[in-house]
Design a protein around this motif. Sequence first.
Motif, mmCIF file in Angstrom:
data_model
loop_
_atom_site.group_PDB
_atom_site.id
_atom_site.type_symbol
_atom_site.label_atom_id
_atom_site.label_comp_id
_atom_site.label_asym_id
_atom_site.label_seq_id
_atom_site.Cartn_x
_atom_site.Cartn_y
_atom_site.Cartn_z
ATOM 1 N N UNK A 11 10.526 12.264 13.490
ATOM 2 C CA UNK A 11 9.494 11.693 12.633
ATOM 3 C C UNK A 11 8.184 12.419 12.888
ATOM 4 N N UNK A 12 7.087 11.881 12.322
ATOM 5 C CA UNK A 12 5.794 12.566 12.426
ATOM 6 C C UNK A 12 5.369 12.657 13.886
ATOM 7 N N UNK A 13 5.505 13.847 14.456
ATOM 8 C CA UNK A 13 5.273 14.005 15.891
ATOM 9 C C UNK A 13 4.581 15.338 16.132
ATOM 10 N N UNK A 14 3.343 15.276 16.614
ATOM 11 C CA UNK A 14 2.583 16.515 16.821
ATOM 12 C C UNK A 14 3.136 17.345 17.965
ATOM 13 N N UNK A 70 -1.057 18.810 0.526
ATOM 14 C CA UNK A 70 0.073 19.411 1.235
ATOM 15 C C UNK A 70 0.961 20.063 0.179
ATOM 16 N N UNK A 71 0.895 21.373 0.112
ATOM 17 C CA UNK A 71 1.567 22.090 -0.973
ATOM 18 C C UNK A 71 2.632 23.068 -0.469
ATOM 19 N N UNK A 72 3.125 22.836 0.748
ATOM 20 C CA UNK A 72 4.230 23.677 1.230
ATOM 21 C C UNK A 72 5.453 23.367 0.365
ATOM 22 N N UNK A 73 6.037 24.384 -0.264
ATOM 23 C CA UNK A 73 7.135 24.118 -1.204
ATOM 24 C C UNK A 73 8.339 23.461 -0.523
ATOM 25 N N UNK A 74 9.038 22.649 -1.309
ATOM 26 C CA UNK A 74 10.223 21.957 -0.797
ATOM 27 C C UNK A 74 11.234 22.939 -0.218
ATOM 28 N N UNK A 75 11.405 24.082 -0.925
ATOM 29 C CA UNK A 75 12.396 25.054 -0.445
ATOM 30 C C UNK A 75 11.999 25.630 0.924
ATOM 31 N N UNK A 98 0.849 -1.201 0.000
ATOM 32 C CA UNK A 98 0.000 0.000 0.000
ATOM 33 C C UNK A 98 0.879 1.244 0.000
ATOM 34 N N UNK A 99 0.614 2.172 -0.912
ATOM 35 C CA UNK A 99 1.429 3.400 -0.944
ATOM 36 C C UNK A 99 0.896 4.467 0.012
ATOM 37 N N UNK A 100 -0.347 4.290 0.501
ATOM 38 C CA UNK A 100 -0.948 5.312 1.368
ATOM 39 C C UNK A 100 -0.556 5.078 2.832
ATOM 40 N N UNK A 101 0.719 5.192 3.118
ATOM 41 C CA UNK A 101 1.201 5.046 4.500
ATOM 42 C C UNK A 101 1.407 6.438 5.079
ATOM 43 N N UNK A 102 0.605 6.830 6.078
ATOM 44 C CA UNK A 102 0.720 8.183 6.636
ATOM 45 C C UNK A 102 1.882 8.276 7.626
ATOM 46 N N UNK A 111 6.467 14.996 3.807
ATOM 47 C CA UNK A 111 5.280 14.192 4.103
ATOM 48 C C UNK A 111 5.114 13.188 2.965
ATOM 49 N N UNK A 112 4.314 12.143 3.139
ATOM 50 C CA UNK A 112 4.191 11.124 2.087
ATOM 51 C C UNK A 112 3.655 11.721 0.782
ATOM 52 N N UNK A 113 4.093 11.128 -0.290
ATOM 53 C CA UNK A 113 3.739 11.618 -1.627
ATOM 54 C C UNK A 113 2.234 11.711 -1.832
ATOM 55 N N UNK A 114 1.475 10.739 -1.304
ATOM 56 C CA UNK A 114 0.036 10.753 -1.598
ATOM 57 C C UNK A 114 -0.638 12.000 -1.012
ATOM 58 N N UNK A 115 -0.033 12.581 0.024
ATOM 59 C CA UNK A 115 -0.631 13.783 0.604
ATOM 60 C C UNK A 115 -0.326 15.035 -0.223
ATOM 61 N N UNK A 116 0.612 14.927 -1.119
ATOM 62 C CA UNK A 116 0.894 16.038 -2.034
ATOM 63 C C UNK A 116 -0.010 15.975 -3.266
ATOM 64 N N UNK A 117 -0.661 14.833 -3.449
ATOM 65 C CA UNK A 117 -1.445 14.640 -4.673
ATOM 66 C C UNK A 117 -2.931 14.424 -4.421
#
Lengths: 88, 576
Positions: B440-443, B564-569, B408-412, B548-554
């Motif tokens: 890592x992913x930590x709120x 999620x569209x925060x630019x890489x830079x 599965x590619x949808x791993x958050x 963040x995972x690719x699927x969240x950018x798409x």
Amino acid sequence: MSFKVVLFGDLRKRLSNKKENIELNQEEFHSVKDVLDYLDIEVDEVSHIFLDHSYSDVGRKIESENERLALFPKDMALLYKWYFKKKE
Amino acid sequence: MTDKLLRVSVEKDSVSERDLPESYRDLGGRGLTSMIVTDEVPPKAHSLGPNNKLVLAPGILTGTSAPTSGRLSVGAKSPLTGGVKESNVGTSFGQTLHRLGYRAIVFEDKIKEKDFKYLKIDKDGAKLGDASKWNDMELYEAFEAIHNEFGEDVDVCGVGVAAELGGGNSGLAFDDLENKPSRYAGRGGLGSVLATRGIKFIIVDSQDAPGVEIEDEDEFQRGKEKLANALGEHDVTKPGGSLNAYGTDVLINIINEAGGLPHYNFSKGASEMAKKVSGERKAEIIEERGGDRPHPCSPGCVIQCSENWVQEDGEKVGALEYESVWALGPNCGIFDLDTIGELNKRCNDLGLDTIETGDTIAVLMDAGLLEFSDKQGALELMDEVEQKTALGRIVANGTQYAANAFGLNRAPTVKGQGMPAYDPRAIKGIGVTYATSPMGADHTAGYAIAPEILKVGGKPDPQDTKKGELSRNLQSSTAVIDSTGHCLFIAFAVLDIPEGLEGVVEEVNGVLGADLSVGDIDEIGSTILEAEREFNQKAGISKQEDRVPEFMEEEKVPPTNEVFDVPTEELEKVFK
């Protein structure tokens, strides 16, 4: 067109019979502030305002397509406000 | 009394104490765990191998009478992220440890045989004992048996089946105030690091503990009073405020309205069903069933955001926090607090992290192994862990591992760690922290003090979508709070009441005899973060993994329909 106003915490005391929400006619309200006035809620009693899940300013205009307005009281200000873009 | 550092090696049957090195004198909590790990663990070491070490360190203020300061840090190289990790827990255990004079315990050397020991610490020192009599017990039963043997007043830490399996989804359980294993340093798989060091349980006895030395009592009392006043005045943290009245789960309705409450493995951000598991609903049930709410996680907390959840049969099973409710609930399509409570209890029993477990179950649902909302199926996955089956081992290894196993590619996940309860597409600022934190992913990594209070980075513009510098400042100040032993929830008060933050600094100065100012906070936090990031870089975690995972950018998440569209830079600016 009607839209739903959902109140949380102590703000629910403003509605009769412990209701969580109220349906209002969109045409009668120009902005979020008008809704607060109608419900007799002061601006400084409210922390987070979400119009259709968008973090919003009290002056934001209510449009015909809007369906849901959520209001949270001051003691529920748990969002880190700098993380959000507030729509005006 | 001198501050002590305790080293424990089960493999060498050795327990040794020495004075805390001078270079560590002003550190505590996360600052101390991260510095010891980065100083002593080779970055390329295998996290379950002989060269990793697990460190426990109470905060600088933990064990004092400072309000809401019962936090303990656990650190190691993480089996989940492959980087340095700090996992943080509120429990009386850390208070007792510091009152006994211990600033840190370092567990080292991997055992060759699975011959688990316990470590007992009291006023006379530390010693190892045979833990085999508790080997076949799950943690609720084991904690009860340990208290029966050593007394109701000792504090206990333990690891469960998940840790024995070497799982990246294994935490360390600690006593709650009813002596149940419901307080967790859950994140990062650190339970398995302790288990591979040969330790299953740690018992600390506060009887006749000398207490925490305070160098300048007047300064400490002055600071304590300022913070207590801020916490008591602020709407969020005051008695009767929302955290006190409804607990952390009050966030369910708030994040749901923000469109950022992940449902069905991060497929949508809000639903009408979420209110069924809200803090308001949970508080009603607890009252109906005679549970305890509000309730502190450790003595001396004035916020008291926790509770003692009650099952339908009347049994009180401990805390049921927001992140756990979300992970095991809406994220799996489950909107029934009793099922969520049962899943939470099973996690506590087996030594699983509830956030990672909820993410893992949701990924398995998304992959088609079971349907979303399948309550019984979710509970049966817990049985798989208990029985140590192949599927149970997948669950015990967490979200990314499960996604890989089922294609599965949808791993958050970020850096292998499952995301907490905030969708980064709807809440982009927290997404920047997920992406760039060394943890890592930590709120909790970037949830602290406002930059203008710290007088760094200028005043943030709420309209500004550029979050890089803001995230760095927040991560830095969070690292400092995690080092003091204060709970991060004090941030709500010190955000708005500057005297509260002054109070924290004065408390620390009082305990250490130091002369720190509010302006020093950023530098201290930056030092910790730099050490953590350098370790991660040497461990092979590059800045390309600050994403963040690719699927969240798409994939747009309704109802906000954001990606999620925060630019890489912008992400790369965070630590430039």
